[in-house]
Design a protein around this motif. Structure first.
Motif, mmCIF file in Angstrom:
data_model
loop_
_atom_site.group_PDB
_atom_site.id
_atom_site.type_symbol
_atom_site.label_atom_id
_atom_site.label_comp_id
_atom_site.label_asym_id
_atom_site.label_seq_id
_atom_site.Cartn_x
_atom_site.Cartn_y
_atom_site.Cartn_z
ATOM 1 N N THR A 35 0.852 -1.306 0.275
ATOM 2 C CA THR A 35 0.186 0.005 -0.234
ATOM 3 C C THR A 35 0.688 1.383 0.006
ATOM 4 O O THR A 35 0.465 1.856 -0.843
ATOM 5 C CB THR A 35 -0.721 -0.206 1.327
ATOM 6 O OG1 THR A 35 -1.748 -1.389 1.290
ATOM 7 C CG2 THR A 35 -1.454 1.122 1.536
ATOM 8 N N GLU A 36 2.037 0.974 0.639
ATOM 9 C CA GLU A 36 3.036 2.217 1.044
ATOM 10 C C GLU A 36 3.449 2.514 -0.478
ATOM 11 O O GLU A 36 4.338 3.919 -0.272
ATOM 12 C CB GLU A 36 3.359 1.934 2.552
ATOM 13 C CG GLU A 36 2.731 2.665 3.363
ATOM 14 C CD GLU A 36 3.950 2.711 4.820
ATOM 15 O OE1 GLU A 36 4.959 4.105 4.724
ATOM 16 O OE2 GLU A 36 4.010 2.451 5.323
ATOM 17 N N PRO A 58 -1.143 -8.808 -2.386
ATOM 18 C CA PRO A 58 -1.244 -7.362 -2.475
ATOM 19 C C PRO A 58 -0.561 -6.508 -3.782
ATOM 20 O O PRO A 58 -1.750 -6.130 -3.813
ATOM 21 C CB PRO A 58 -0.871 -7.401 -1.185
ATOM 22 C CG PRO A 58 0.077 -8.091 -1.143
ATOM 23 C CD PRO A 58 -0.112 -9.709 -1.636
ATOM 24 N N ALA A 62 -3.638 -4.082 -6.110
ATOM 25 C CA ALA A 62 -3.114 -2.877 -6.071
ATOM 26 C C ALA A 62 -3.014 -2.139 -7.653
ATOM 27 O O ALA A 62 -3.180 -1.356 -8.569
ATOM 28 C CB ALA A 62 -1.624 -2.504 -5.412
#
Length: 199
Positions: A35-36, A58, A62
């Motif tokens: 996420t970052e 993930p 994204a």
């Protein structure tokens, strides 16, 4: 170089089958680090040294269905473990040496690398290879699900000032290989350095 690669393959090959079971609670940390990284739908991203592919799902979430996810690893047993875990559905798995990637220059938007830096035979040269495959302005995340001190304690050693991942050392290393560090976090629960590819 061949000796370094053989050592890495032997080390991870012997541990591949039980790797995920040794670290069953790392999933949320991987997801948070992805996420970052700030990926966008449609981006192309490489998981460099992907191991058993814990970051692939993930990363796929994204970049969405139109994005590209590639997981590259030097150790066949790690990629086989990723396939057994069903992670091949999230991205293309590639048996490849991240120090000599079979990818076009500037073809990626980002690289995610978990626990990779300590295993690079020539860190500055090898990080320059990661920079080569990323477009100018693209991103790099150097991640580990625990920080330097916690990792050292787990391994029964002390952290030292010459540790490659110490902030001043890593900033210099990244700057010398085509990256500009934008953030650095080293806490017990995670290590995450984010960098941007220089023009």
């Amino acid at each position: 170089m061949a000796d370094d690669h053989t050592h890495v393959q032997e080390f991870f090959g012997a541990r591949a089958a039980g790797w995920d079971a040794r670290f069953p609670d790392d999933g949320p940390a991987y997801a948070a680090a992805v996420t970052e990284l700030g990926l966008s739908p449609g981006d192309a991203v490489l998981d460099a040294g992907c191991g058993t592919g814990r970051a692939l799902a993930p990363l796929r979430r994204a970049v969405g269905p139109t994005g590209t996810v590639v997981g590259a690893d030097l150790t066949p047993a790690m990629l086989e473990a990723a396939l057994r875990a069903g992670r091949g559905a999230s991205g293309q798995l590639l048996l490849a040496d991240v120090t000599r990637l079979p990818l076009r220059t500037g073809s990626l938007d980002a690289v995610f690398a978990a626990g990779l830096v300590a295993h690079l035979p020539q860190p500055e040269v090898n990080l320059r290879e990661l920079a080569r495959v990323v477009r100018p302005g693209g991103k790099l995340a150097l991640f580990h699900p625990i920080g330097r001190a916690a990792l050292a304690a787990r391994q029964g050693r002390q952290i030292t000032d010459d540790d490659l991942r110490a902030e001043p050392n890593l900033r210099l290393l990244l700057a010398g290989s085509g990256w500009r560090t934008v953030s650095y976090v080293d806490e017990d629960a995670r290590f995450l350095a984010l960098a941007v590819r220089q023009d």
